[in-house]
Design an enzyme around this catalytic site. Structure first.
Site, short mmCIF file in Angstrom:
data_model
loop_
_atom_site.label_atom_id
_atom_site.label_comp_id
_atom_site.label_asym_id
_atom_site.label_seq_id
_atom_site.Cartn_x
_atom_site.Cartn_y
_atom_site.Cartn_z
N HIS A 178 1.09 -1.19 -0.04
CA HIS A 178 0.07 -0.18 0.26
C HIS A 178 0.77 1.03 -0.08
O HIS A 178 0.47 2.24 -1.22
CB HIS A 178 -1.43 -0.39 1.64
CG HIS A 178 -1.64 1.43 1.33
ND1 HIS A 178 -1.03 2.60 1.73
CD2 HIS A 178 -2.78 1.37 0.98
CE1 HIS A 178 -1.69 3.58 1.51
NE2 HIS A 178 -2.89 2.72 0.98
N GLY A 179 2.18 1.29 0.99
CA GLY A 179 2.66 2.12 1.03
C GLY A 179 2.92 3.78 1.96
O GLY A 179 3.45 4.40 1.96
N ASP A 180 1.27 3.93 2.12
CA ASP A 180 1.06 5.05 2.95
C ASP A 180 -0.34 4.55 4.63
O ASP A 180 -1.27 4.88 4.64
CB ASP A 180 0.85 5.55 2.43
CG ASP A 180 0.71 7.39 3.44
OD1 ASP A 180 0.65 7.42 4.06
OD2 ASP A 180 -0.04 8.45 3.41
N LEU A 181 -0.15 3.02 4.74
CA LEU A 181 -0.87 1.82 5.44
C LEU A 181 -0.99 3.26 6.88
O LEU A 181 -0.60 2.25 8.27
CB LEU A 181 -0.34 0.99 5.55
CG LEU A 181 -1.78 0.04 6.28
CD1 LEU A 181 -3.56 0.56 5.36
CD2 LEU A 181 -1.70 -1.49 5.94
N ASN A 200 -6.58 5.45 5.63
CA ASN A 200 -6.65 4.93 4.70
C ASN A 200 -6.93 3.09 4.30
O ASN A 200 -6.24 2.74 3.44
CB ASN A 200 -5.05 4.68 3.70
CG ASN A 200 -3.77 6.10 3.92
OD1 ASN A 200 -5.26 7.48 3.98
ND2 ASN A 200 -3.36 6.68 3.81
#
Length: 285
Positions: free
Chosen positions: A191-194, A198
């Site tokens: 996801h990268g920005d969990l 989010n």
């Protein structure tokens, strides 16, 4: 907004019978749109980078959705009108998660992370918050994490006088530490920005990922971010690590991966995050 709404109505072939602002847009303005048959979630932003940001979000959602491991909202339209860029997607009716929801979420995130990838990086650059995020492909995770993640944020912080050069490590210092603590890493789709803002659990109990900063990296990156500000129940981690076991350097990996997000917050929001960044830098370098 009237030009945006008119343009959307033309594109989807339905009249918009109502619209009103809702929460859900930290960087952009967010709206709930209603037609006779459907609800839509709309994000609007007039910044120069907004179009690129929304197209990057669409690519990230599409990449996650194509794995068929965890749900994402369907994106209907990314476009511009009236000097504003916008992203239109399905509106997901959300509920408060319980232990069973978190368990399902943890299982599905682990399944996402098990999707094998060839390199670290992504098909294009994207954004972390409103900051650019470089995704140049690499075959070595430690090299990727230094040159594509940590070093650009350290340089930005120095340029903004939020850190001084004596406080930041060189690649000669950082890479041996990364190699020792990260070990042999296989690329996973992230996801990268969990953080807790989010994801959504829909009223039919389906976990959804939203607002990604997608790339291929170490699966522990998503776990580290999830632990930075809280908002994930114990059953989430139990279920996740029932599929992907904890690593030997679990806590050290979490701290080094949280360093990236703390640097991002330092560069976005200022000195309130300085002590958290400096603590990790001094502990490992």
């Amino acid at each position: 907004m009237q030009e945006v709404l008119f343009h959307i109505s033309q594109e989807i072939g339905e009249d918009i019978v109502s619209h009103h602002p809702i929460s859900g847009g930290d960087i952009s303005s967010a709206y709930l749109l209603q037609t006779e048959t459907k609800k839509y979630f709309l994000k609007v932003n007039s910044k120069p980078f907004a179009s690129a940001m929304f197209h990057a979000e669409q690519k990230g959602l599409q990449a996650i959705g194509e794995t068929q491991t965890i749900a994402v909202p369907h994106v209907h339209l990314v476009d511009s009108a009236g000097g504003k860029s916008f992203l239109l997607m399905d509106f997901v009716e959300a509920k408060r998660p319980d232990a069973a929801d978190f368990r399902r979420f943890g299982e599905q995130l682990a399944q996402l992370h098990q999707c094998a990838q060839s390199n670290f990086g992504f098909l294009s650059d994207n954004f972390i918050g409103s900051l650019p995020q470089s995704n140049h492909p690499h075959t070595d995770w430690a090299v990727f994490y230094w040159y594509e993640r940590i070093f650009p944020q350290l340089k930005m912080a120095c340029d903004r006088q939020l850190l001084n050069t004596k406080e930041i490590p060189t690649h000669e210092n950082a890479l041996p530490v990364f190699n020792e603590i990260f070990g042999n890493v296989n690329p996973s789709l992230l996801h990268g920005d969990l953080w807790a803002g989010n994801y959504l659990i829909s009223t039919d109990r389906t976990p959804y990922l939203i607002d990604p900063a997608t790339y291929c990296g170490h699966a522990m990156v998503d776990i580290a971010m999830s632990r930075l500000f809280g908002g994930f129940g114990p059953s989430f981690y139990d279920a996740y690590h029932g599929i992907i076991p904890k690593t030997g350097n679990y806590q050290q990996q979490i701290e080094l991966y949280q360093l990236y997000y703390l640097l991002v917050h330092l560069n976005l929001f200022g000195k309130g995050y300085y002590s958290g960044v400096l603590s990790i830098l001094q502990r490992y370098f």
